[in-house]
Design a protein around this motif. Structure first.
Motif: not given
Length: 248
Positions: A157-161, A163-165, A187-194, A221-222
């Motif tokens: 999940f941290l790796e994917m975050r 990648l998304v960012e 949480e690693p993916l949704v924190a900060g509303n990413v 993405s929001p």
């Protein structure tokens, strides 16, 4: 645009009930081509009924000892879905991909039109394949099958975050997330509303006997909130339900 995501369970036809697990347990070791073809016909009916532009598939076999060398993606191809790709879910350097039972275990997709795509890989875990598909110049789809180990999938999940960012524009993330301990794992993916969760929290997508859980998810993405919606589709041949994502 409509995107169908499905965990096919290698077309074993086991629906998650205790009776199916008991009576059809041998299908985890070997399946006839006729059994697989019957399951894929049922999935084909879901495709025909919902008419997606893109089908994202996990736990699909391209020919292993388990599947009697049956290539399931070839059986699903049609004139409506001439574009396809299938790739080893463990990664090209994995020892698992060379073992008879695991060789051929894959993820893949079917599409009505050509799409730019690439294979990416997690640094952690045994199931490492990530599909990256460019749906539009500013819209990217990722889909993956995350680890059964909570420790490993947290790393994924941290790796994917990251990648998304690092991706320009909007993102949709589909997968079997295996979050057996609940939505807090995201949480690693949704924190900060990413990313945000599109699923309704009360709607399960996986069953084993009387136990039901949300494992198959769509995150997005929001900025897509006003134009994206999700339907959960029952699959009588699998312990997982399918997801239908609609844009626009």
């Amino acid at each position: 645009m409509k995107i169908l995501f499905s965990n096919l369970g290698y077309a074993t036809g086991i629906d998650g009930t205790l009776g199916h697990h008991a009576r059809k347990a041998l299908r985890h070791a070997f399946q006839t081509k006729a059994m697989q073809h019957q399951v894929l016909l049922q999935f084909g009916a879901i495709i025909e009924q919902n008419d997606p532009d893109l089908c994202c598939l996990i736990e699909i076999d391209r020919g292993s000892a388990h599947s009697n060398a049956f290539n399931q993606i070839e059986a699903l191809r049609s004139t409506n879905y001439p574009v396809f790709d299938i790739a080893d879910k463990y990664g090209p350097r994995s020892r698992l991909s060379k073992m008879p039972f695991h060789h051929g275990k894959s993820n893949g997709f079917l599409s009505k039109v050509p799409l730019e795509f690439s294979h990416l890989y997690f640094e952690s875990g045994s199931k490492r394949l990530i599909y990256k598909i460019q749906l539009a110049p500013e819209l990217t789809l990722f889909f993956a099958h995350f680890s059964l180990s909570k420790k490993v999938r947290t790393k994924q999940f941290l790796e994917m975050r990251k990648l998304v960012e690092s991706t320009t524009g909007q993102v949709i993330l589909l997968g079997d997330f295996n979050i057996f301990t609940g939505l807090g794992e995201l949480e690693p993916l949704v924190a900060g509303n990413v990313l945000q969760l599109l699923n309704a929290p009360a709607v399960p997508t996986f069953r084993f006997h009387r136990w039901q859980h949300m494992l198959d998810l769509c995150l997005y993405s929001p900025s897509l909130a006003a134009e994206i919606k999700l339907s959960v589709i029952k699959q009588s041949f699998s312990d997982h339900d399918a997801l239908l994502v609609e844009l626009g």
